[in-house]
Design a protein around this motif. Sequence first.
Motif, PDB file in Angstrom:
ATOM      1  N   ARG A 224      18.449  41.731  31.894  1.00 32.92           N
ATOM      2  CA  ARG A 224      19.810  42.232  31.740  1.00 32.92           C
ATOM      3  C   ARG A 224      20.655  41.894  32.958  1.00 32.92           C
ATOM      4  NH1 ARG A 224      16.578  46.066  29.195  1.00 32.92           N
ATOM      5  NH2 ARG A 224      17.267  46.588  27.048  1.00 32.92           N
ATOM      6  N   GLY A 225      21.922  41.651  32.699  1.00 40.01           N
ATOM      7  CA  GLY A 225      22.868  41.393  33.768  1.00 40.01           C
ATOM      8  C   GLY A 225      24.219  41.981  33.432  1.00 40.01           C
ATOM      9  N   THR A 226      25.049  42.101  34.439  1.00 42.32           N
ATOM     10  CA  THR A 226      26.377  42.670  34.216  1.00 42.32           C
ATOM     11  C   THR A 226      27.410  41.908  35.021  1.00 42.32           C
ATOM     12  OG1 THR A 226      27.669  44.718  34.270  1.00 42.32           O
ATOM     13  CG2 THR A 226      26.164  44.339  36.086  1.00 42.32           C
ATOM     14  N   GLY A 227      28.619  41.916  34.538  1.00 41.52           N
ATOM     15  CA  GLY A 227      29.718  41.251  35.222  1.00 41.52           C
ATOM     16  C   GLY A 227      31.033  41.857  34.777  1.00 41.52           C
ATOM     17  N   SER A 228      32.092  41.148  35.029  1.00 41.53           N
ATOM     18  CA  SER A 228      33.434  41.634  34.711  1.00 41.53           C
ATOM     19  C   SER A 228      34.152  40.648  33.795  1.00 41.53           C
ATOM     20  CB  SER A 228      34.249  41.836  35.997  1.00 41.53           C
ATOM     21  OG  SER A 228      33.571  42.686  36.900  1.00 41.53           O
ATOM     22  N   GLY A 229      35.243  41.097  33.237  1.00 48.16           N
ATOM     23  CA  GLY A 229      36.093  40.248  32.410  1.00 48.16           C
ATOM     24  C   GLY A 229      37.441  40.928  32.259  1.00 48.16           C
ATOM     25  N   PHE A 230      38.359  40.279  31.552  1.00 42.10           N
ATOM     26  CA  PHE A 230      39.661  40.901  31.315  1.00 42.10           C
ATOM     27  C   PHE A 230      40.237  40.435  29.983  1.00 42.10           C
ATOM     28  CE2 PHE A 230      40.159  37.230  34.048  1.00 42.10           C
ATOM     29  CZ  PHE A 230      41.201  36.505  33.492  1.00 42.10           C
ATOM     30  N   ILE A 231      41.000  41.334  29.376  1.00 39.13           N
ATOM     31  CA  ILE A 231      41.546  41.120  28.041  1.00 39.13           C
ATOM     32  C   ILE A 231      42.801  40.254  28.134  1.00 39.13           C
ATOM     33  CG2 ILE A 231      42.492  42.265  26.004  1.00 39.13           C
ATOM     34  CD1 ILE A 231      40.938  44.794  26.971  1.00 39.13           C
TER      35      ILE A 231
ATOM     36  N   PRO B  22      31.736  45.442  40.875  1.00 35.10           N
ATOM     37  CA  PRO B  22      30.719  44.933  41.793  1.00 35.10           C
ATOM     38  C   PRO B  22      29.562  45.908  41.953  1.00 35.10           C
ATOM     39  CG  PRO B  22      32.583  45.792  43.022  1.00 35.10           C
ATOM     40  CD  PRO B  22      32.970  45.830  41.564  1.00 35.10           C
ATOM     41  N   LEU B  23      28.334  45.368  41.919  1.00 35.85           N
ATOM     42  CA  LEU B  23      27.132  46.158  42.178  1.00 35.85           C
ATOM     43  C   LEU B  23      27.054  47.377  41.254  1.00 35.85           C
ATOM     44  CD1 LEU B  23      27.341  46.056  46.081  1.00 35.85           C
ATOM     45  CD2 LEU B  23      26.065  44.517  44.580  1.00 35.85           C
ATOM     46  N   GLY B  24      27.605  47.243  40.044  1.00 33.46           N
ATOM     47  CA  GLY B  24      27.554  48.330  39.078  1.00 33.46           C
ATOM     48  C   GLY B  24      28.572  49.425  39.298  1.00 33.46           C
ATOM     49  N   LEU B  25      29.469  49.248  40.257  1.00 35.42           N
ATOM     50  CA  LEU B  25      30.491  50.257  40.548  1.00 35.42           C
ATOM     51  C   LEU B  25      31.761  49.897  39.777  1.00 35.42           C
ATOM     52  CD1 LEU B  25      29.859  50.477  44.394  1.00 35.42           C
ATOM     53  CD2 LEU B  25      29.003  52.017  42.629  1.00 35.42           C
ATOM     54  N   ASP B  26      31.936  50.534  38.619  1.00 32.05           N
ATOM     55  CA  ASP B  26      33.027  50.170  37.710  1.00 32.05           C
ATOM     56  C   ASP B  26      34.399  50.421  38.326  1.00 32.05           C
ATOM     57  OD1 ASP B  26      31.094  49.499  35.936  1.00 32.05           O
ATOM     58  OD2 ASP B  26      31.398  51.190  34.583  1.00 32.05           O
ATOM     59  N   ASN B  27      35.351  49.578  37.910  1.00 33.03           N
ATOM     60  CA  ASN B  27      36.771  49.747  38.245  1.00 33.03           C
ATOM     61  C   ASN B  27      36.996  49.820  39.755  1.00 33.03           C
ATOM     62  OD1 ASN B  27      37.457  50.014  35.410  1.00 33.03           O
ATOM     63  ND2 ASN B  27      36.597  52.070  35.519  1.00 33.03           N
ATOM     64  N   THR B  28      36.342  48.919  40.472  1.00 35.47           N
ATOM     65  CA  THR B  28      36.520  48.848  41.923  1.00 35.47           C
ATOM     66  C   THR B  28      37.695  47.925  42.246  1.00 35.47           C
ATOM     67  OG1 THR B  28      34.197  49.275  42.395  1.00 35.47           O
ATOM     68  CG2 THR B  28      35.453  48.138  44.095  1.00 35.47           C
TER      69      THR B  28
ATOM     70  N   GLY C 194      28.816  41.055  40.544  1.00 36.36           N
ATOM     71  CA  GLY C 194      29.376  41.971  39.555  1.00 36.36           C
ATOM     72  C   GLY C 194      30.873  41.820  39.421  1.00 36.36           C
ATOM     73  N   ASN C 195      31.536  41.288  40.464  1.00 33.47           N
ATOM     74  CA  ASN C 195      32.957  40.962  40.383  1.00 33.47           C
ATOM     75  C   ASN C 195      33.208  39.730  39.523  1.00 33.47           C
ATOM     76  OD1 ASN C 195      33.574  42.363  43.465  1.00 33.47           O
ATOM     77  ND2 ASN C 195      35.104  42.546  41.860  1.00 33.47           N
ATOM     78  N   SER C 196      32.171  38.928  39.319  1.00 32.24           N
ATOM     79  CA  SER C 196      32.330  37.666  38.598  1.00 32.24           C
ATOM     80  C   SER C 196      32.997  37.877  37.254  1.00 32.24           C
ATOM     81  CB  SER C 196      30.964  37.012  38.386  1.00 32.24           C
ATOM     82  OG  SER C 196      30.391  36.614  39.606  1.00 32.24           O
ATOM     83  N   GLY C 197      34.027  37.105  36.985  1.00 38.18           N
ATOM     84  CA  GLY C 197      34.749  37.182  35.727  1.00 38.18           C
ATOM     85  C   GLY C 197      35.948  38.094  35.751  1.00 38.18           C
ATOM     86  N   GLY C 198      36.092  38.909  36.812  1.00 38.36           N
ATOM     87  CA  GLY C 198      37.229  39.809  36.911  1.00 38.36           C
ATOM     88  C   GLY C 198      38.471  39.089  37.404  1.00 38.36           C
ATOM     89  N   PRO C 199      39.633  39.716  37.272  1.00 30.70           N
ATOM     90  CA  PRO C 199      40.879  39.044  37.646  1.00 30.70           C
ATOM     91  C   PRO C 199      41.195  39.162  39.130  1.00 30.70           C
ATOM     92  CG  PRO C 199      41.374  41.199  36.730  1.00 30.70           C
ATOM     93  CD  PRO C 199      39.886  41.043  36.653  1.00 30.70           C
ATOM     94  N   LEU C 200      41.820  38.119  39.660  1.00 30.20           N
ATOM     95  CA  LEU C 200      42.484  38.150  40.959  1.00 30.20           C
ATOM     96  C   LEU C 200      43.975  38.189  40.670  1.00 30.20           C
ATOM     97  CD1 LEU C 200      41.851  37.990  44.047  1.00 30.20           C
ATOM     98  CD2 LEU C 200      42.438  35.563  43.891  1.00 30.20           C
ATOM     99  N   LEU C 201      44.677  39.194  41.224  1.00 26.85           N
ATOM    100  CA  LEU C 201      46.061  39.468  40.855  1.00 26.85           C
ATOM    101  C   LEU C 201      46.995  39.298  42.043  1.00 26.85           C
ATOM    102  CD1 LEU C 201      44.894  42.742  39.244  1.00 26.85           C
ATOM    103  CD2 LEU C 201      45.900  40.939  37.854  1.00 26.85           C
ATOM    104  N   ASN C 202      48.254  38.995  41.765  1.00 24.73           N
ATOM    105  CA  ASN C 202      49.260  38.988  42.825  1.00 24.73           C
ATOM    106  C   ASN C 202      49.938  40.350  42.897  1.00 24.73           C
ATOM    107  OD1 ASN C 202      51.106  39.056  40.698  1.00 24.73           O
ATOM    108  ND2 ASN C 202      51.690  36.904  40.892  1.00 24.73           N
ATOM    109  N   SER C 203      50.926  40.498  43.751  1.00 23.71           N
ATOM    110  CA  SER C 203      51.554  41.797  43.983  1.00 23.71           C
ATOM    111  C   SER C 203      52.380  42.278  42.799  1.00 23.71           C
ATOM    112  CB  SER C 203      52.455  41.729  45.225  1.00 23.71           C
ATOM    113  OG  SER C 203      53.474  40.761  45.043  1.00 23.71           O
TER     114      SER C 203
END
Length: 416
Positions: free
Chosen positions: A135-142, A218-224, A259-268
């Motif tokens: 099993r593995g976990t990561g991030s994503g965005f709609i 990251p590291l299983g800590l949701d919504n970081t 765990g951050n993999s796949g999550g968004p990088l956002l601007n201001s």
Amino acid sequence: MKPTFSSPSSSPKQNLLSSWRKVTKPISLVLLGGGIALGGNYLINSPQIVASPLNDSEVAQSSNSPFRSSVAQSSPDIVPQNFVTNVVNTVGSSVVRINASRTVETRLPEAFDDPYFRRFFGSQMPNMPDTQVQRGTGSGFIVSSDGLVLTNAHVIDGADKVTVTLKDGRTIAGEVMGTDPVTDMAVVKIEATELPAVVFGNSDTLQIGEWAIAIGNPLGLDNTVTTGIVSATGRSSSQVGVGDKRIDFIQTDAAINPGNSGGPLLNSKGEVIGINTAIIQNAQGLGFAIPINTAKNIAEQLIASGKVDHPFLGIRMTSLTPEIKAELQNRQNFAFDSDSGVVIVEVVPNSPAARAGLRAGDVIEEIDGKKIKTADEVQRAVEQIAVGEQLPMKLNRQGRNLALDVKVGILPSQTS
């Protein structure tokens, strides 16, 4: 304040009051000046003068694509002190957790299958199942209200089962629409409606030093949430240490962890400018993201056909430096008349390069009329041309100048 004048007929009390006003006037000016200086210093050093937060009236949505971009701003605005909070409150519900699992065969060491070994240690042999679930976990965005989710290919690589957990707690089965290991991109579809979708920025106009906000699990800590800046742009895959990828990365010092993999990088303004994807082992303050303009292009191909056809020449190459030149001359007896360019170290048999007549030892000096100095420039030139088109090249072959056209092929898949 009007000045106070004393007349000879003034009383002692009035004279004392007049003297006190004369003394307090310069003191008031000093205090006022100090206040202005302190206020100016706060404004200069406070990190609040950045682009304005996300505004619904600035968002435009294309009817032909799930990807949205905001209207470009003519000049940055002053944002409130809690602009990061505004971004998180606006975009946070669009960020998801992706859980992937796969079943693999359990392989014991060969010695365990030896009859002699089993004869003496049979009762002590470990009782291991034939298969196990990883099993593995990561991030994503709609990216669309009907359930399209972007993530990294390595998050769901080889998965038998993919689920997507929304911020509201719902866990929904996901269908992998396509993956592209070359750019580490994947698209997952979930059956849901009226989902909060992100808004896309323009990664081609990023400025070094502008704000960067990462959201993920990251590291299983949701919504970081972590913040930083855009540290650099255009980092090649070879610089990052992932030479098998074809991406020029965004570098950021916003903390990115497994765990951050796949999550968004956002601007201001809360626009997605990249997809967090890579970290360098043992490094601190170094994270990398796929530029969102590249990601959108790849995602649209994955949605349309489930795969991406990358252009392919079929050569191994390296930038020509005095050290490389000397080493190749000594080890492979290559003779070079050039001191700059890109030297072909190997040509893949039956590849487009082989069919066009390229050889090991050739030095690429120009592609499509542009001078070439590094291997990364060759890779970028190939990526910009469509499969099946001719790529004009100028070479130096042991002192002879050659002009060849290479018909670009399709990069073979990893399975083939």
